[in-house]
Design an enzyme around this catalytic site. Structure first.
Site, mmCIF file in Angstrom:
data_model
loop_
_atom_site.group_PDB
_atom_site.id
_atom_site.type_symbol
_atom_site.label_atom_id
_atom_site.label_comp_id
_atom_site.label_asym_id
_atom_site.label_seq_id
_atom_site.Cartn_x
_atom_site.Cartn_y
_atom_site.Cartn_z
ATOM 1 C CG HIS A 1 0.887 6.397 -2.563
ATOM 2 N ND1 HIS A 1 0.503 6.435 -1.257
ATOM 3 C CD2 HIS A 1 -0.238 6.485 -3.310
ATOM 4 C CE1 HIS A 1 -0.816 6.543 -1.204
ATOM 5 N NE2 HIS A 1 -1.287 6.577 -2.427
ATOM 6 C CG ASP B 1 24.141 -10.965 3.934
ATOM 7 O OD1 ASP B 1 23.940 -12.144 4.300
ATOM 8 O OD2 ASP B 1 24.556 -10.671 2.795
ATOM 9 C CG LEU C 1 -1.903 -1.208 1.286
ATOM 10 C CD1 LEU C 1 -2.809 -1.070 2.486
ATOM 11 C CD2 LEU C 1 -2.707 -1.446 0.026
#
Length: 158
Positions: free
Chosen positions: A77, A128, A75
């Protein structure tokens, strides 16, 4: 006046209609931190991590993430992001890397989500790249620290 909400009349999720909002210059700053063992910070600072330049890679990952925020956050934009800056600062006193992202656009909605995504992905990239050396790293305190532009006005917090 249209109420801005992610729920339609039936209570179902939808993207907010921002078409009636004015386009303005908008900017958001987000910050976060990756805490680690001192030797892990030294490894990163010396550029000796086995996977390469941790800071440069995390910076690029954060920039790329801000540009793709609408693909990652439901949702959200899609925005024409005009500028993304991601800075990573070694903090020897706290054995951490402090991350700051500043995102700008001219549009009808703010770029807080883009700034938060940039910091989050930069932090995950740090994790990572050196997790083999330090599995106890902590990604902490990701938050919006400033925003400007738009109807709701400016906001600043430390």
């Amino acid at each position: 006046m249209t109420r801005l909400t992610h729920l339609d009349a039936a209570g179902h999720a939808r993207m907010v209609d921002i078409s009636a909002k004015d386009e303005t210059v908008r900017e958001a700053t987000a910050q976060g931190r990756v805490s680690m063992q001192p030797q892990t910070l030294e490894l990163i600072g010396a550029g000796s991590a086995p996977k390469g330049d941790v800071l440069a890679t995390a910076r690029i990952a954060g920039i790329m993430a801000a540009k793709r925020c609408a693909e990652l956050i439901p949702l959200c934009h899609p925005l024409p992001v005009s500028s993304v800056a991601v800075e990573l600062e070694l903090n020897a006193a706290d054995s951490a890397i402090d991350i700051t992202a500043i995102v700008r656009t001219t549009g009808r909605t703010g770029v807080e989500m883009e700034a938060l995504t940039a910091v989050s992905i930069a932090a995950l990239t740090v994790y990572d790249m050196v997790k083999a050396a330090d599995r106890g790293m902590r990604i902490e305190n990701i938050r919006v620290t400033a925003k400007s532009g738009g109807k709701s006005g400016d906001f600043t917090q430390n």
